[in-house]
Design a protein around this motif. Structure first.
Motif, PDB file in Angstrom:
ATOM      1  N   ASN A  80       6.896  41.393  15.616  1.00  0.00           N
ATOM      2  CA  ASN A  80       5.709  40.733  15.084  1.00  0.00           C
ATOM      3  C   ASN A  80       6.122  39.383  14.506  1.00  0.00           C
ATOM      4  O   ASN A  80       7.003  39.302  13.654  1.00  0.00           O
ATOM      5  CB  ASN A  80       5.070  41.607  13.998  1.00  0.00           C
ATOM      6  CG  ASN A  80       3.726  41.096  13.543  1.00  0.00           C
ATOM      7  OD1 ASN A  80       3.365  39.949  13.780  1.00  0.00           O
ATOM      8  ND2 ASN A  80       2.969  41.938  12.865  1.00  0.00           N
ATOM      9  N   TYR A  81       5.493  38.323  14.988  1.00  0.00           N
ATOM     10  CA  TYR A  81       5.874  36.976  14.571  1.00  0.00           C
ATOM     11  C   TYR A  81       5.346  36.615  13.190  1.00  0.00           C
ATOM     12  O   TYR A  81       5.719  35.593  12.625  1.00  0.00           O
ATOM     13  CB  TYR A  81       5.365  35.943  15.588  1.00  0.00           C
ATOM     14  CG  TYR A  81       3.908  36.063  15.919  1.00  0.00           C
ATOM     15  CD1 TYR A  81       2.940  35.536  15.079  1.00  0.00           C
ATOM     16  CD2 TYR A  81       3.474  36.735  17.062  1.00  0.00           C
ATOM     17  CE1 TYR A  81       1.596  35.657  15.367  1.00  0.00           C
ATOM     18  CE2 TYR A  81       2.126  36.863  17.360  1.00  0.00           C
ATOM     19  CZ  TYR A  81       1.196  36.319  16.513  1.00  0.00           C
ATOM     20  OH  TYR A  81      -0.142  36.442  16.792  1.00  0.00           O
ATOM     21  N   ASP A  82       4.417  37.417  12.631  1.00  0.00           N
ATOM     22  CA  ASP A  82       3.868  37.107  11.313  1.00  0.00           C
ATOM     23  C   ASP A  82       4.933  37.339  10.248  1.00  0.00           C
ATOM     24  O   ASP A  82       5.577  38.399  10.224  1.00  0.00           O
ATOM     25  CB  ASP A  82       2.646  37.990  11.024  1.00  0.00           C
ATOM     26  CG  ASP A  82       1.920  37.575   9.758  1.00  0.00           C
ATOM     27  OD1 ASP A  82       0.974  36.777   9.855  1.00  0.00           O
ATOM     28  OD2 ASP A  82       2.309  38.036   8.665  1.00  0.00           O
ATOM     29  N   PRO A  83       5.162  36.375   9.335  1.00  0.00           N
ATOM     30  CA  PRO A  83       6.233  36.545   8.346  1.00  0.00           C
ATOM     31  C   PRO A  83       6.013  37.719   7.398  1.00  0.00           C
ATOM     32  O   PRO A  83       6.970  38.258   6.854  1.00  0.00           O
ATOM     33  CB  PRO A  83       6.221  35.200   7.590  1.00  0.00           C
ATOM     34  CG  PRO A  83       4.885  34.600   7.866  1.00  0.00           C
ATOM     35  CD  PRO A  83       4.481  35.082   9.220  1.00  0.00           C
ATOM     36  N   LEU A  84       4.749  38.140   7.206  1.00  0.00           N
ATOM     37  CA  LEU A  84       4.459  39.275   6.329  1.00  0.00           C
ATOM     38  C   LEU A  84       4.212  40.560   7.121  1.00  0.00           C
ATOM     39  O   LEU A  84       3.846  41.575   6.540  1.00  0.00           O
ATOM     40  CB  LEU A  84       3.243  38.966   5.459  1.00  0.00           C
ATOM     41  CG  LEU A  84       3.375  37.750   4.528  1.00  0.00           C
ATOM     42  CD1 LEU A  84       2.087  37.535   3.748  1.00  0.00           C
ATOM     43  CD2 LEU A  84       4.548  37.938   3.574  1.00  0.00           C
ATOM     44  N   GLY A  85       4.394  40.513   8.439  1.00  0.00           N
ATOM     45  CA  GLY A  85       4.208  41.700   9.260  1.00  0.00           C
ATOM     46  C   GLY A  85       2.757  42.096   9.463  1.00  0.00           C
ATOM     47  O   GLY A  85       2.470  43.237   9.845  1.00  0.00           O
ATOM     48  N   GLN A  86       1.809  41.178   9.213  1.00  0.00           N
ATOM     49  CA  GLN A  86       0.398  41.509   9.391  1.00  0.00           C
ATOM     50  C   GLN A  86      -0.005  41.408  10.860  1.00  0.00           C
ATOM     51  O   GLN A  86       0.577  40.652  11.628  1.00  0.00           O
ATOM     52  CB  GLN A  86      -0.472  40.587   8.543  1.00  0.00           C
ATOM     53  CG  GLN A  86      -0.292  40.772   7.049  1.00  0.00           C
ATOM     54  CD  GLN A  86      -1.296  39.956   6.252  1.00  0.00           C
ATOM     55  OE1 GLN A  86      -1.960  39.071   6.778  1.00  0.00           O
ATOM     56  NE2 GLN A  86      -1.414  40.264   4.968  1.00  0.00           N
ATOM     57  N   LYS A  87      -1.014  42.169  11.207  1.00  0.00           N
ATOM     58  CA  LYS A  87      -1.524  42.151  12.586  1.00  0.00           C
ATOM     59  C   LYS A  87      -2.517  41.002  12.746  1.00  0.00           C
ATOM     60  O   LYS A  87      -3.203  40.648  11.784  1.00  0.00           O
ATOM     61  CB  LYS A  87      -2.197  43.488  12.909  1.00  0.00           C
ATOM     62  CG  LYS A  87      -1.285  44.692  12.676  1.00  0.00           C
ATOM     63  CD  LYS A  87      -2.052  45.983  12.785  1.00  0.00           C
ATOM     64  CE  LYS A  87      -1.187  47.172  12.418  1.00  0.00           C
ATOM     65  NZ  LYS A  87      -0.745  47.145  10.993  1.00  0.00           N
ATOM     66  N   PRO A  88      -2.639  40.434  13.946  1.00  0.00           N
ATOM     67  CA  PRO A  88      -3.528  39.278  14.145  1.00  0.00           C
ATOM     68  C   PRO A  88      -4.988  39.678  14.306  1.00  0.00           C
ATOM     69  O   PRO A  88      -5.685  39.200  15.211  1.00  0.00           O
ATOM     70  CB  PRO A  88      -2.968  38.634  15.417  1.00  0.00           C
ATOM     71  CG  PRO A  88      -2.433  39.786  16.197  1.00  0.00           C
ATOM     72  CD  PRO A  88      -1.875  40.749  15.164  1.00  0.00           C
ATOM     73  N   TYR A  89      -5.466  40.586  13.472  1.00  0.00           N
ATOM     74  CA  TYR A  89      -6.853  41.047  13.548  1.00  0.00           C
ATOM     75  C   TYR A  89      -7.499  40.867  12.177  1.00  0.00           C
ATOM     76  O   TYR A  89      -6.838  40.992  11.135  1.00  0.00           O
ATOM     77  CB  TYR A  89      -6.935  42.525  13.932  1.00  0.00           C
ATOM     78  CG  TYR A  89      -6.399  42.846  15.300  1.00  0.00           C
ATOM     79  CD1 TYR A  89      -7.231  42.866  16.412  1.00  0.00           C
ATOM     80  CD2 TYR A  89      -5.057  43.141  15.498  1.00  0.00           C
ATOM     81  CE1 TYR A  89      -6.749  43.163  17.677  1.00  0.00           C
ATOM     82  CE2 TYR A  89      -4.557  43.442  16.753  1.00  0.00           C
ATOM     83  CZ  TYR A  89      -5.410  43.450  17.838  1.00  0.00           C
ATOM     84  OH  TYR A  89      -4.926  43.746  19.086  1.00  0.00           O
ATOM     85  N   ALA A  90      -8.782  40.592  12.181  1.00  0.00           N
ATOM     86  CA  ALA A  90      -9.582  40.551  10.959  1.00  0.00           C
ATOM     87  C   ALA A  90     -10.826  41.388  11.198  1.00  0.00           C
ATOM     88  O   ALA A  90     -11.386  41.394  12.293  1.00  0.00           O
ATOM     89  CB  ALA A  90      -9.951  39.113  10.592  1.00  0.00           C
ATOM     90  N   LYS A  91     -11.250  42.116  10.144  1.00  0.00           N
ATOM     91  CA  LYS A  91     -12.335  43.080  10.307  1.00  0.00           C
ATOM     92  C   LYS A  91     -13.204  43.106   9.064  1.00  0.00           C
ATOM     93  O   LYS A  91     -12.712  42.934   7.945  1.00  0.00           O
ATOM     94  CB  LYS A  91     -11.734  44.474  10.531  1.00  0.00           C
ATOM     95  CG  LYS A  91     -12.738  45.602  10.643  1.00  0.00           C
ATOM     96  CD  LYS A  91     -12.527  46.755   9.652  1.00  0.00           C
ATOM     97  CE  LYS A  91     -12.555  46.391   8.233  1.00  0.00           C
ATOM     98  NZ  LYS A  91     -12.898  47.440   7.273  1.00  0.00           N
ATOM     99  N   THR A  92     -14.496  43.277   9.248  1.00  0.00           N
ATOM    100  CA  THR A  92     -15.385  43.547   8.125  1.00  0.00           C
ATOM    101  C   THR A  92     -16.590  44.322   8.634  1.00  0.00           C
ATOM    102  O   THR A  92     -16.749  44.527   9.846  1.00  0.00           O
ATOM    103  CB  THR A  92     -15.812  42.252   7.415  1.00  0.00           C
ATOM    104  OG1 THR A  92     -16.379  42.577   6.147  1.00  0.00           O
ATOM    105  CG2 THR A  92     -16.841  41.480   8.232  1.00  0.00           C
ATOM    106  N   SER A  93     -17.437  44.751   7.695  1.00  0.00           N
ATOM    107  CA  SER A  93     -18.620  45.545   8.025  1.00  0.00           C
ATOM    108  C   SER A  93     -19.826  44.986   7.299  1.00  0.00           C
ATOM    109  O   SER A  93     -19.701  44.332   6.263  1.00  0.00           O
ATOM    110  CB  SER A  93     -18.417  47.012   7.624  1.00  0.00           C
ATOM    111  OG  SER A  93     -17.288  47.572   8.271  1.00  0.00           O
ATOM    112  N   PHE A  94     -21.013  45.260   7.846  1.00  0.00           N
ATOM    113  CA  PHE A  94     -22.252  44.839   7.191  1.00  0.00           C
ATOM    114  C   PHE A  94     -22.366  45.508   5.819  1.00  0.00           C
ATOM    115  O   PHE A  94     -22.642  44.860   4.822  1.00  0.00           O
ATOM    116  CB  PHE A  94     -23.447  45.200   8.074  1.00  0.00           C
ATOM    117  CG  PHE A  94     -24.738  44.581   7.641  1.00  0.00           C
ATOM    118  CD1 PHE A  94     -25.082  43.306   8.064  1.00  0.00           C
ATOM    119  CD2 PHE A  94     -25.619  45.261   6.817  1.00  0.00           C
ATOM    120  CE1 PHE A  94     -26.278  42.722   7.663  1.00  0.00           C
ATOM    121  CE2 PHE A  94     -26.808  44.694   6.414  1.00  0.00           C
ATOM    122  CZ  PHE A  94     -27.141  43.419   6.835  1.00  0.00           C
ATOM    123  N   ILE A  95     -22.152  46.808   5.781  1.00  0.00           N
ATOM    124  CA  ILE A  95     -22.041  47.548   4.526  1.00  0.00           C
ATOM    125  C   ILE A  95     -20.662  48.199   4.515  1.00  0.00           C
ATOM    126  O   ILE A  95     -20.335  48.973   5.422  1.00  0.00           O
ATOM    127  CB  ILE A  95     -23.136  48.621   4.386  1.00  0.00           C
ATOM    128  CG1 ILE A  95     -24.527  47.973   4.359  1.00  0.00           C
ATOM    129  CG2 ILE A  95     -22.915  49.451   3.137  1.00  0.00           C
ATOM    130  CD1 ILE A  95     -24.800  47.120   3.152  1.00  0.00           C
TER     131      ILE A  95
END
Length: 472
Positions: A284-299
């Motif tokens: 994983n190229y992210d320095p903090l090991g995070q995945k390249p995804y972002a997610k949210t919900s209406f509620i």
């Protein structure tokens, strides 16, 4: 209506829904720290030359603090320019990487599904138009290829997080891709992919389908991709994995011991699997090991990855409205004409009793028991349309309240009470806006901010232009 409201807030005002500002006290880069040390050394040398003796420890600390403050003030004046240039750079990357399309599709998913996802930045090979000057001085257009960050909406039906997690970055994650033969072959030569494994897959075929064919066909029908089973092109099921992988497995999949020094350790990795072949295995190229995804919900549901979309929020009310509509249609059909009662003893054998028509003449015979009652009776069923419509409208209004999207937001002019005046309607709109502002806050904190931040970190690490880099 919810989609339109969100797009009106986030997209239609002409400016992006994010900004970059320098921090009040910018951190110094290693180069800037060395410059501060050099200025400090010059100050000390100047004092020694003028006074003939070295300053005390307290004086040196005071001089160093003064030099640092003066230098930081100069850096602060430059940092706003750097932040502005970084913002223009990210806007350009968003434009070329498909951010507008991905964000527009994301809003549709947000109001519909339990969660909506955006992926990025993902560095991919891009085709674009370039410019060159010919020998006679004219500007010509030519196609070029370049590596650049891209963004895309991820289908919620094709993403599989680890069960039981509350955040995308807690456990592993799978994304299911349907790749055409062309898309798979274009991965040959791309850094990080195993060319030999890709050629093997192209040679032997798909090998393994990860998703039930019936599920895929049903999904295609719902997405109005009719007759997709008749496609002449071959499709390949690819699984993209993000999460912890042991060093031993990564070495077996082609990574070197320089990248994976300890086979017993677990490393954050990105692995692509097609059939039984690993076509890509990289860290994983992210320095903090995070995945390249972002997610949210209406509620959002605290502690849960999946939240609720509008259809789920008003599901019970939809059930009542549908039941009322079915009963209304049935009642309309029953009450549309009379119910007919016929005494068969008084109808000749060849008379057609299955059809009614205007001005029909009925043939009858005498009642064998001598009764004077008519051979045919008509009874008109009662219409309950008004009561059923009242039920439907009542639960429709409840759905407006439960979803936070009142009817007057999407153009219903039949507003009663305070909404009949301009000031009253303005107050109602302001109150209704509190719910949608919470959704916008989810988008800001869970989608826009993380992706802009990841793009900023990417530019800080890989962009050669030093004039855009700073503490923002």
């Amino acid at each position: 209506a919810a989609e339109s409201w969100l797009r009106d807030i986030l997209l239609d005002n002409g400016s992006p829904p994010w900004d970059l500002d320098p921090t009040p006290i910018p951190d110094l880069s290693p180069t800037q720290s060395r410059e501060v040390q050099a200025i400090f050394a010059e100050k000390i040398l100047e004092i020694v030359q003028n006074s003939g003796q070295a300053p005390t420890v307290a004086q040196m600390a005071e001089i160093k603090e003064m030099v640092s403050q003066d230098y930081r003030f100069g850096v602060l004046q430059q940092s706003q320019n750097r932040a502005d240039r970084m913002k223009i750079k990210i806007q350009d990357q968003f434009l070329q990487g498909g951010w507008d399309t991905a964000f527009n599709d994301f809003i549709t998913d947000l109001v519909t599904y339990p969660a909506a996802f955006i992926k990025g930045p993902i560095v991919r090979r891009q085709r674009a138009l370039g410019w060159k000057t010919s020998s006679d001085g004219r500007t010509q257009v030519e196609p070029i290829e370049r590596l650049g960050p891209e963004y895309e909406r991820v289908d919620p039906f094709r993403i599989y997080p680890e069960p039981g997690i509350g955040s995308l970055h807690e456990g592993y994650l799978f994304e299911h891709h349907r790749l055409s033969r062309t898309e798979l072959s274009e991965l040959i030569g791309v850094p990080g992919y195993d060319d030999d494994a890709i050629r093997k897959v192209l040679e032997i075929g798909n090998g393994q389908s990860w998703i039930s064919e019936d599920v895929e066909l049903q999904k295609d029908e719902e997405e109005r991709k009719f007759y997709s089973y008749m496609r002449p092109t071959t499709e390949y099921d690819a699984l993209e994995f993000w999460g912890k992988i042991s060093g031993k497995m990564l070495i077996e999949w082609g990574m070197t011991e320089d990248d994976v020094p300890d086979p017993a350790r677990e490393y954050d990795a990105n692995v692509w699997l097609v059939g039984n072949y690993v076509i890509k295995a990289v860290l994983n190229y992210d320095p903090l090991g995070q995945k390249p995804y972002a997610k949210t919900s209406f509620i959002k549901c605290p502690g849960a990855l999946w939240g609720k979309g509008i259809p789920e929020i008003i599901e019970d009310l939809q059930g009542v409205c549908n039941a009322a509509a079915r009963a209304l249609v049935n009642n309309m059909g029953i009450a549309s004409g009379p119910q007919v009662e016929i005494n068969l003893d008084r109808i000749p054998a060849n008379e057609d009793i299955t059809q009614l028509s205007p001005w029909k003449i009925w043939q009858t015979v005498n009642d064998p028991v001598g009764s004077s009652s008519p051979a045919i009776r008509f009874t008109q069923p009662e219409s309950r349309a008004s009561e059923l419509m009242a039920v439907y409208e009542k639960f429709s209004r409840l759905a407006d309240d439960h979803s936070g999207i009142p009817a007057y937001v999407y153009g219903d002019l039949n507003v009663q009470g305070a909404g009949r005046t301009s000031s009253g309607l303005s107050m109602l709109m302001g109150a209704a806006g509190k719910g949608i502002r919470q959704v916008v806050m989810h988008i800001d904190s869970d989608i826009v901010k993380p992706i802009v931040e990841r793009q900023f970190v990417y530019n800080m690490r890989y962009d050669p232009d030093e004039s855009i880099k700073g503490d923002v």
